[in-house]
Design an enzyme around this catalytic site. Structure first.
Site, PDB file in Angstrom:
ATOM      1  N   HIS A 294       0.829  -1.319   0.078  1.00 57.44           N
ATOM      2  CA  HIS A 294      -0.174  -0.125   0.190  1.00 57.44           C
ATOM      3  C   HIS A 294       0.727   1.150   0.079  1.00 57.44           C
ATOM      4  CE1 HIS A 294      -3.657  -2.324   0.507  1.00 57.44           C
ATOM      5  NE2 HIS A 294      -3.423  -2.758   1.555  1.00 57.44           N
TER       6      HIS A 294
ATOM      7  N   ASP B 132      -3.110 -10.541  -2.372  1.00 57.29           N
ATOM      8  CA  ASP B 132      -3.372 -10.061  -0.965  1.00 57.29           C
ATOM      9  C   ASP B 132      -5.036  -9.649  -1.286  1.00 57.29           C
ATOM     10  OD1 ASP B 132      -2.017  -8.720   1.894  1.00 57.29           O
ATOM     11  OD2 ASP B 132      -3.818  -7.483   0.969  1.00 57.29           O
TER      12      ASP B 132
ATOM     13  N   HIS C  14      -6.271  -6.973  -0.050  1.00 62.37           N
ATOM     14  CA  HIS C  14      -6.500  -5.676  -0.653  1.00 62.37           C
ATOM     15  C   HIS C  14      -5.815  -5.343  -1.790  1.00 62.37           C
ATOM     16  CE1 HIS C  14      -6.821  -6.247   3.886  1.00 62.37           C
ATOM     17  NE2 HIS C  14      -7.841  -5.458   4.002  1.00 62.37           N
TER      18      HIS C  14
ATOM     19  N   ASP D 126      -4.530 -12.582   3.681  1.00 66.79           N
ATOM     20  CA  ASP D 126      -5.711 -12.095   4.198  1.00 66.79           C
ATOM     21  C   ASP D 126      -6.859 -12.146   3.602  1.00 66.79           C
ATOM     22  OD1 ASP D 126      -4.607 -10.273   2.253  1.00 66.79           O
ATOM     23  OD2 ASP D 126      -4.717  -8.790   3.742  1.00 66.79           O
TER      24      ASP D 126
HETATM   25 ZN   LIG Z   1      -4.151  -7.136   2.789  1.00 69.56          ZN
END
Ligand SMILES: [Zn+2]
Length: 321
Positions: free
Chosen positions: A126, A163, A165, A244
């Protein structure tokens, strides 16, 4: 040739408060599971060096790096965003996490290692060029990729991000950079609420709806990632390995299981064998259900090991499809 497992003691000292899900116990959950599964002894354990300023500045702005050093607290926590904080040890961890990706790159490029897993904290995907967010400070995978491009002279590198996200920082850094192909899956809508509109023709983003399981994931990989990777013919593959999307993870709503992570690892290794002389570097991103994280990462690493070892005694036949 071996699989390198790269980590550093500072990764256990970076803490963002007692209830924070991105906690030091995550790395213990992985290493405990590797020991329990009989895999640990087969890994080539390495200590991550500190990245140099030059290596980090290939990705991040100089003013941003200076701001982080100035923000590093003598005690307590300094918040960079509502979810991301520095304690007195964090910047040490941040520099060594980037250094892990640099070392992994050097090891696979020299042929000393067949592939590598970087057990790092904080995660990185991120992190934007000039901003920390989402538990991430330096974009370590991007720093590794830039090292492969600029120090080792590669012309085409792929980054794979599973991931849960969207890897918005990696996309911001490489969007429109024709030397890099990024393929990813992520839950959408979900933090950081990006990725549906890709930032360049070199991005293959596949948003997955809440509740999607491994079948949806495998379809995305088969229909979107594999043809793009085949066309691009990367000279090295990097994996932003967040776990995740596992069904037990408390931060998101996808339903992947351990065998999905084993499967995608094998698929990416096939691509690496075909195009990249097997060169594959994986790094830990998310994964917050400690037991599921340990089991998932161990199955990922079992596949990295199984590829090249003459001694296959660590393979658990029961885990094979
Ligand atoms: Zn994540």
């Amino acid at each position: 040739m071996s699989t390198a497992y790269i980590t550093h003691p500072s990764f256990l000292l970076h803490e963002m408060g007692p209830q924070h899900p991105e906690c030091p116990e995550r790395l213990g959950a992985i290493s405990d599971r590797l020991i329990a599964a009989g895999l640990d002894g087969h890994l080539d354990h390495r200590v991550a060096p500190r990245a140099t300023r030059e290596q980090v500045l290939r990705v991040h702005g100089e003013a941003y790096v200076d701001q982080l050093e100035a923000a590093s607290p003598a005690q307590g926590l300094a918040y960079l965003d509502p979810d991301t904080a520095l304690n007195p040890h964090s910047m040490d961890a941040v520099w060594h996490a980037a250094g892990a990706l640099v070392l992994a790159t050097d090891l696979v490029m020299s042929g000393e290692s067949a592939n590598a897993f970087c057990a790092v904290r904080p995660p990185g995907h991120h992190a934007l060029r000039r901003r920390a967010m989402g538990f991430c400070v330096f974009n370590s995978v991007a720093i590794g990729i830039m090292h492969a491009l600029e120090a080792h002279g590669l012309e085409r590198v792929a980054v794979v991000d599973f991931d849960v996200h969207h890897g918005n920082g990696t996309e911001e850094i490489f969007g429109g950079d024709e030397r890099v192909l990024m393929v990813g899956t992520f839950q959408s809508p979900l933090y950081p609420y990006s990725g549906v509109e890709p930032l360049g023709d070199n991005m293959r983003n596949v948003p997955l709806p809440e509740g999607a399981d491994g079948r949806s994931f495998r379809t995305a990989v088969t229909d979107v990632w594999l043809p793009a990777l085949q066309d691009f013919a990367p000279q090295a593959i990097y994996i932003s390995a967040g776990f995740d999307a596992h069904r037990e993870d408390p931060l998101a709503g996808l339903n992947f299981v351990e065998s999905d992570y084993a499967w995608v690892t094998r698929e990416m290794m096939k691509v690496a064998d075909r195009h990249s002389q097997g060169r594959l570097v994986s790094t830990l991103e998310g994964g917050y259900a400690l037991s599921a994280l340990g089991r998932s990462a161990a199955e990922h690493i079992r596949e990295l090991l199984a590829h090249h070892a003459a001694d296959k005694s660590f393979e658990d036949p029961g885990s094979k499809i």
